[in-house]
Design a protein around this motif. Structure first.
Motif, PDB file in Angstrom:
ATOM      1  N   ALA A  23       0.819  -1.207   0.000  1.00  0.00           N
ATOM      2  CA  ALA A  23       0.000   0.000   0.000  1.00  0.00           C
ATOM      3  C   ALA A  23       0.856   1.261   0.000  1.00  0.00           C
ATOM      4  O   ALA A  23       0.539   2.246  -0.672  1.00  0.00           O
ATOM      5  CB  ALA A  23      -0.937  -0.010   1.211  1.00  0.00           C
ATOM      6  N   VAL A  24       1.947   1.242   0.753  1.00  0.00           N
ATOM      7  CA  VAL A  24       2.853   2.396   0.786  1.00  0.00           C
ATOM      8  C   VAL A  24       3.510   2.593  -0.576  1.00  0.00           C
ATOM      9  O   VAL A  24       3.593   3.716  -1.093  1.00  0.00           O
ATOM     10  CB  VAL A  24       3.927   2.210   1.874  1.00  0.00           C
ATOM     11  N   LEU A  25       3.971   1.502  -1.172  1.00  0.00           N
ATOM     12  CA  LEU A  25       4.598   1.592  -2.484  1.00  0.00           C
ATOM     13  C   LEU A  25       3.606   2.094  -3.523  1.00  0.00           C
ATOM     14  O   LEU A  25       3.947   2.877  -4.414  1.00  0.00           O
ATOM     15  CB  LEU A  25       5.147   0.229  -2.899  1.00  0.00           C
ATOM     16  N   LEU A  26       2.353   1.663  -3.406  1.00  0.00           N
ATOM     17  CA  LEU A  26       1.309   2.121  -4.316  1.00  0.00           C
ATOM     18  C   LEU A  26       1.084   3.622  -4.155  1.00  0.00           C
ATOM     19  O   LEU A  26       0.924   4.347  -5.150  1.00  0.00           O
ATOM     20  CB  LEU A  26       0.011   1.365  -4.041  1.00  0.00           C
ATOM     21  N   ALA A  27       1.072   4.106  -2.925  1.00  0.00           N
ATOM     22  CA  ALA A  27       0.893   5.534  -2.672  1.00  0.00           C
ATOM     23  C   ALA A  27       2.038   6.343  -3.277  1.00  0.00           C
ATOM     24  O   ALA A  27       1.818   7.405  -3.880  1.00  0.00           O
ATOM     25  CB  ALA A  27       0.798   5.791  -1.172  1.00  0.00           C
ATOM     26  N   ILE A  28       3.253   5.845  -3.151  1.00  0.00           N
ATOM     27  CA  ILE A  28       4.413   6.537  -3.709  1.00  0.00           C
ATOM     28  C   ILE A  28       4.335   6.574  -5.233  1.00  0.00           C
ATOM     29  O   ILE A  28       4.541   7.624  -5.863  1.00  0.00           O
ATOM     30  CB  ILE A  28       5.712   5.862  -3.248  1.00  0.00           C
ATOM     31  N   SER A  29       4.050   5.431  -5.847  1.00  0.00           N
ATOM     32  CA  SER A  29       3.988   5.347  -7.305  1.00  0.00           C
ATOM     33  C   SER A  29       2.904   6.262  -7.870  1.00  0.00           C
ATOM     34  O   SER A  29       3.116   6.984  -8.841  1.00  0.00           O
ATOM     35  CB  SER A  29       3.717   3.900  -7.739  1.00  0.00           C
ATOM     36  N   ASN A  30       1.729   6.240  -7.250  1.00  0.00           N
ATOM     37  CA  ASN A  30       0.641   7.074  -7.737  1.00  0.00           C
ATOM     38  C   ASN A  30       0.889   8.555  -7.466  1.00  0.00           C
ATOM     39  O   ASN A  30       0.437   9.412  -8.226  1.00  0.00           O
ATOM     40  CB  ASN A  30      -0.682   6.633  -7.115  1.00  0.00           C
ATOM     41  N   ALA A  31       1.583   8.869  -6.376  1.00  0.00           N
ATOM     42  CA  ALA A  31       1.917  10.262  -6.099  1.00  0.00           C
ATOM     43  C   ALA A  31       2.839  10.818  -7.185  1.00  0.00           C
ATOM     44  O   ALA A  31       2.693  11.971  -7.613  1.00  0.00           O
ATOM     45  CB  ALA A  31       2.576  10.388  -4.728  1.00  0.00           C
ATOM     46  N   ILE A  32       3.790  10.007  -7.630  1.00  0.00           N
ATOM     47  CA  ILE A  32       4.686  10.417  -8.710  1.00  0.00           C
ATOM     48  C   ILE A  32       3.910  10.545 -10.012  1.00  0.00           C
ATOM     49  O   ILE A  32       4.132  11.453 -10.813  1.00  0.00           O
ATOM     50  CB  ILE A  32       5.836   9.403  -8.878  1.00  0.00           C
ATOM     51  N   ALA A  33       2.961   9.630 -10.230  1.00  0.00           N
ATOM     52  CA  ALA A  33       2.248   9.572 -11.500  1.00  0.00           C
ATOM     53  C   ALA A  33       1.157  10.624 -11.622  1.00  0.00           C
ATOM     54  O   ALA A  33       1.041  11.294 -12.656  1.00  0.00           O
ATOM     55  CB  ALA A  33       1.632   8.177 -11.691  1.00  0.00           C
ATOM     56  N   VAL A  34       0.331  10.775 -10.595  1.00  0.00           N
ATOM     57  CA  VAL A  34      -0.854  11.627 -10.712  1.00  0.00           C
ATOM     58  C   VAL A  34      -0.936  12.692  -9.630  1.00  0.00           C
ATOM     59  O   VAL A  34      -1.920  13.422  -9.561  1.00  0.00           O
ATOM     60  CB  VAL A  34      -2.143  10.774 -10.691  1.00  0.00           C
ATOM     61  N   GLY A  35       0.072  12.756  -8.772  1.00  0.00           N
ATOM     62  CA  GLY A  35       0.068  13.763  -7.717  1.00  0.00           C
ATOM     63  C   GLY A  35      -0.442  13.220  -6.396  1.00  0.00           C
ATOM     64  O   GLY A  35      -1.232  12.278  -6.368  1.00  0.00           O
ATOM     65  N   PRO A  36       0.006  13.810  -5.278  1.00  0.00           N
ATOM     66  CA  PRO A  36      -0.376  13.311  -3.952  1.00  0.00           C
ATOM     67  C   PRO A  36      -1.874  13.318  -3.702  1.00  0.00           C
ATOM     68  O   PRO A  36      -2.402  12.409  -3.064  1.00  0.00           O
ATOM     69  CB  PRO A  36       0.347  14.270  -2.998  1.00  0.00           C
ATOM     70  N   ARG A  37      -2.570  14.363  -4.193  1.00  0.00           N
ATOM     71  CA  ARG A  37      -3.996  14.464  -3.908  1.00  0.00           C
ATOM     72  C   ARG A  37      -4.774  13.309  -4.526  1.00  0.00           C
ATOM     73  O   ARG A  37      -5.584  12.674  -3.857  1.00  0.00           O
ATOM     74  CB  ARG A  37      -4.541  15.799  -4.424  1.00  0.00           C
TER      75      ARG A  37
END
Length: 213
Positions: A23-37
């Motif tokens: 879940a943490v890795l998913l949050a990091i990957s998506n934050a890079i891809a589409v932004g933290p929000r």
């Protein structure tokens, strides 16, 4: 529930949720891809999945998984394959992390709320460690004689809040580091590292052993 018990539970939950995992890795990957929000949308899906897992654990599925090697193996295999799938997608992506298209292809469409939500939900539901964790941890903090459903709700809500806090922290950390990964070469390196991490997490999930095994 005594305040001291709740604070101790929150301490354990923070330790667990801030430890790197799918879940943490998913949050990091998506934050890079589409932004933290928008990355928090997948975290919302993950939180919803944790509520489902908590209910399943309360209904006794944790006991089933702990005693049935077949049930444990099936769920473990599903979770491992999904993480490997995400890893391969990430590894093969040639998209720059500063481009408009998402890094995590096929799952993190920046314009799709439900794809992001389902992504986090799937990661939560296909992780047998979560069910076993809830089944093993919750009884330690349940006060005998008090309504169990209320206590499970409080514990689950607290755990999900800790998870969301951890994901928000890592997502914003990824945003701060995004400028350091702006070049195509670094973007490719990020894809390879995070993709490989997904695959390794999936393979490590296969090494989990049920108590009945």
């Amino acid at each position: 529930m005594h305040l001291s018990n709740w604070l101790l539970f929150c301490s354990v939950a923070l330790l667990v949720t801030f430890s790197p995992g799918p879940a943490v890795l998913l949050a990091i990957s998506n934050a890079i891809a589409v932004g933290p929000r928008r990355a928090m949308i997948s975290s919302m899906g993950n939180g919803f999945g944790l509520f489902i897992i908590s209910g399943v654990a309360m209904a006794g599925m944790g006991v089933v998984l702990a005693t049935s090697a077949t049930a444990f193996m099936l769920l473990k295999l599903a979770g491992a394959l999904y993480l490997v799938y995400l890893g391969i997608k990430q590894w093969r992506s040639k998209t720059s992390i500063v481009a408009d298209a998402p890094v995590l292809q096929g799952a993190a469409n920046p314009n799709s709320f439900w794809k992001l939500f389902r992504q986090g939900l799937t990661v939560a539901l296909t992780n047998p460690k979560a069910i076993l964790f809830f089944s093993a941890l919750f009884p330690q903090f349940i006060t005998p004689g008090e309504p169990v459903a209320v206590q499970f709700t409080v514990l689950t809500t607290s755990f999900v809040a800790c998870a969301m806090l951890a994901h928000l922290f890592y997502a914003n950390l990824a945003r701060l580091l995004k400028s350091q990964l702006a070049t195509p070469g670094r973007a490719k390196l990020f894809n390879r590292i995070s993709g490989g991490a997904f695959v390794l997490l999936g393979l490590s999930l296969l090494r989990l052993r049920a108590k009945a095994a």
